[in-house]
Design a protein around this motif. Structure first.
Motif, PDB file in Angstrom:
ATOM      1  N   LEU A  67      47.922  38.737  36.086  1.00 35.69           N
ATOM      2  CA  LEU A  67      47.513  37.848  37.178  1.00 35.69           C
ATOM      3  C   LEU A  67      48.358  36.583  37.203  1.00 35.69           C
ATOM      4  O   LEU A  67      48.649  36.039  38.279  1.00 35.69           O
ATOM      5  CB  LEU A  67      46.033  37.502  37.035  1.00 35.69           C
TER       6      LEU A  67
ATOM      7  N   VAL B 157      39.683  44.911  36.273  1.00 34.65           N
ATOM      8  CA  VAL B 157      40.557  44.275  37.272  1.00 34.65           C
ATOM      9  C   VAL B 157      41.098  42.930  36.789  1.00 34.65           C
ATOM     10  O   VAL B 157      41.918  42.322  37.467  1.00 34.65           O
ATOM     11  CB  VAL B 157      39.789  44.068  38.596  1.00 34.65           C
ATOM     12  N   ILE B 158      40.637  42.446  35.618  1.00 27.26           N
ATOM     13  CA  ILE B 158      41.065  41.139  35.119  1.00 27.26           C
ATOM     14  C   ILE B 158      42.041  41.351  33.969  1.00 27.26           C
ATOM     15  O   ILE B 158      41.649  41.679  32.840  1.00 27.26           O
ATOM     16  CB  ILE B 158      39.860  40.289  34.671  1.00 27.26           C
TER      17      ILE B 158
ATOM     18  N   LEU C   9      32.723  37.746  42.236  1.00 24.02           N
ATOM     19  CA  LEU C   9      33.876  37.556  41.359  1.00 24.02           C
ATOM     20  C   LEU C   9      35.067  37.082  42.167  1.00 24.02           C
ATOM     21  O   LEU C   9      35.504  37.767  43.097  1.00 24.02           O
ATOM     22  CB  LEU C   9      34.211  38.860  40.626  1.00 24.02           C
ATOM     23  N   HIS C  10      35.616  35.930  41.804  1.00 24.88           N
ATOM     24  CA  HIS C  10      36.715  35.323  42.548  1.00 24.88           C
ATOM     25  C   HIS C  10      37.777  34.829  41.565  1.00 24.88           C
ATOM     26  O   HIS C  10      37.457  34.319  40.492  1.00 24.88           O
ATOM     27  CB  HIS C  10      36.211  34.155  43.399  1.00 24.88           C
ATOM     28  N   VAL C  11      39.042  34.974  41.958  1.00 24.41           N
ATOM     29  CA  VAL C  11      40.172  34.557  41.123  1.00 24.41           C
ATOM     30  C   VAL C  11      40.987  33.516  41.888  1.00 24.41           C
ATOM     31  O   VAL C  11      41.445  33.780  43.005  1.00 24.41           O
ATOM     32  CB  VAL C  11      41.059  35.758  40.744  1.00 24.41           C
TER      33      VAL C  11
ATOM     34  N   THR D 150      43.075  32.176  46.817  1.00 20.50           N
ATOM     35  CA  THR D 150      41.875  32.534  46.062  1.00 20.50           C
ATOM     36  C   THR D 150      41.472  33.933  46.480  1.00 20.50           C
ATOM     37  O   THR D 150      41.177  34.190  47.656  1.00 20.50           O
ATOM     38  CB  THR D 150      40.724  31.549  46.337  1.00 20.50           C
ATOM     39  N   VAL D 151      41.506  34.867  45.533  1.00 17.87           N
ATOM     40  CA  VAL D 151      41.255  36.278  45.811  1.00 17.87           C
ATOM     41  C   VAL D 151      39.815  36.611  45.447  1.00 17.87           C
ATOM     42  O   VAL D 151      39.377  36.366  44.313  1.00 17.87           O
ATOM     43  CB  VAL D 151      42.226  37.178  45.030  1.00 17.87           C
ATOM     44  N   SER D 152      39.068  37.149  46.388  1.00 21.18           N
ATOM     45  CA  SER D 152      37.686  37.581  46.154  1.00 21.18           C
ATOM     46  C   SER D 152      37.678  39.064  45.822  1.00 21.18           C
ATOM     47  O   SER D 152      37.865  39.914  46.699  1.00 21.18           O
ATOM     48  CB  SER D 152      36.821  37.296  47.381  1.00 21.18           C
ATOM     49  N   ILE D 153      37.484  39.380  44.560  1.00 20.11           N
ATOM     50  CA  ILE D 153      37.453  40.780  44.135  1.00 20.11           C
ATOM     51  C   ILE D 153      36.140  41.431  44.536  1.00 20.11           C
ATOM     52  O   ILE D 153      36.083  42.614  44.859  1.00 20.11           O
ATOM     53  CB  ILE D 153      37.679  40.856  42.614  1.00 20.11           C
ATOM     54  N   SER D 154      35.075  40.672  44.513  1.00 18.37           N
ATOM     55  CA  SER D 154      33.768  41.127  44.992  1.00 18.37           C
ATOM     56  C   SER D 154      33.009  39.904  45.478  1.00 18.37           C
ATOM     57  O   SER D 154      33.539  38.779  45.469  1.00 18.37           O
ATOM     58  CB  SER D 154      32.996  41.852  43.889  1.00 18.37           C
TER      59      SER D 154
ATOM     60  N   HIS E 234      44.324  31.435  42.158  1.00 20.74           N
ATOM     61  CA  HIS E 234      45.726  31.456  41.731  1.00 20.74           C
ATOM     62  C   HIS E 234      46.432  30.124  41.979  1.00 20.74           C
ATOM     63  O   HIS E 234      47.562  29.941  41.527  1.00 20.74           O
ATOM     64  CB  HIS E 234      46.492  32.560  42.474  1.00 20.74           C
TER      65      HIS E 234
END
Length: 355
Positions: free
Chosen positions: A67, A61-62, A82-84, A75-79, A86
């Motif tokens: 991205l 997913v990365i 794990l957070h991304v 801020t997107v929480s994939i799990s 932006h």
């Protein structure tokens, strides 16, 4: 009975023959070089950082280029772990991140990925492992667990890194503390008062290094080996060639040049502006006064004190410094790896050489 006894004695003598050289070396040491170190060990200095980057690269997913193209400030929480991030701070770093982002930074055992330039506010506490796809600026007094960046990391004054930190270039602020290891692909710049345990980079500056000594020249080969007894004094000539094994303390006079290695079984002290085209190995303390240069490893079973304007290693031949505790003055340059047991401290003023 004489023949069996004679046979037994002969067998025992034959079995002891391989140990005679080792016993002779133990009783009267003549070696001068440090032990060889394999550079491809699994516990190399950048092992944690390399493993962390591989973990992120293996995440399906990365996809960093994809991205970066997403136009969002969230801020997107994939799990849960794990957070991304932006959000673009650009020149408005004082605005800071929203509370939701600060919350995931404080989450234990999580991974936070910054897609753009990142900034950690002063006095903040980040317990997640951080990955910055660009530059990372850490505010004064902040603390973080572990961090890797693809750009430049700048640590503010009084910051703390609890485990490890890695980037192409790292600037360490005054009184910052690296409790674990700090590594860089290109260079690390340490300010006065900073502390670390292990450090490695092709180029490490300690304060302003504009007046650092020139690199020591390459020693000729083969060389003579000189054995000196306890209490021996340096010869009258300042230029010396060969490897030296000293069964006691030894002092190199200021301005001397030694084309070879030096190993002592007592304290080893280099006078100002000495040049050693080899390694320094001591069972006790090693002291380098102002303006010294050493081409090879500097290894002590006790402490090492390095005065201002010294240089260890060269850009073409990285080396290593190993000791129990290291005190290094500003103005020094080291090429390679520094490993300590009880930590290293960068002193803001000239170090006193009195023991």
């Amino acid at each position: 009975m004489a023949y069996p006894a004679l046979l037994l004695i002969s067998v025992l003598l034959i079995m002891c023959l391989p140990f005679i050289p080792a016993l002779q070396e133990w009783l009267r040491p003549t070696d001068v070089a440090p032990l060889p170190v394999r550079r491809n060990e699994i516990n190399n200095l950048r092992y944690f950082a390399d493993s962390f980057r591989l973990t992120i690269a293996a995440m399906p997913v990365i996809d960093l280029p994809k991205l970066r193209s997403i136009q969002t400030e969230r801020t997107v929480s994939i799990s849960d772990k794990l957070h991304v991030v932006h959000q673009r701070l650009d020149g408005n770093a004082g605005k800071g991140y929203p509370p939701a982002t600060l919350k995931v930074l404080r989450q234990k055992n999580g991974i936070v990925i910054f897609i753009h330039d990142a900034w950690l506010p002063p006095d903040s506490h980040s317990q997640a492992d951080l990955f910055a796809a660009a530059d990372l600026l850490v505010g004064d007094g902040a603390s973080l667990r572990a961090c890797s960046a693809q750009g430049v990391i700048t640590l503010g004054a009084d910051t703390v890194v609890h485990r490890w930190i890695d980037a192409p270039c790292i600037h360490v602020g005054s009184n910052a503390a690296i409790d674990g290891r700090i590594t860089a692909l290109k260079e690390i710049n340490f300010c006065a008062g900073s502390r670390f345990v292990r450090a490695g980079a092709p180029l490490m500056h300690f304060g302003d290094t504009s007046t650092a000594a020139a690199p020591a020249p390459q020693a000729p080969s083969p060389r003579m080996r000189h054995m000196l007894d306890d209490g021996a004094q340096q010869s009258a000539t300042l230029d010396q060639a060969g490897d030296y094994v000293v069964r006691g303390p030894y002092r190199i006079r200021p301005g001397s040049s030694v084309s070879g290695n030096i190993k002592t079984y007592g304290d080893l002290q280099l006078g100002e502006h000495s040049r050693i085209a080899g390694s320094l190995v001591s069972n006790k303390d090693i002291v380098l006064e102002r303006g010294c240069s050493v081409l090879g490893p500097v290894i002590s079973q006790n402490d090492i004190v390095i005065g201002p304007d010294c240089r260890i290693g060269t850009p073409e031949a990285a080396t290593t410094v190993i000791c129990r505790k290291l005190t290094i003055a500003t103005g020094c340059t080291v090429h390679g790896v520094i490993t300590t047991q009880d930590g290293a401290t960068v002193m803001p003023a000239e170090i006193s050489h009195g023991r």
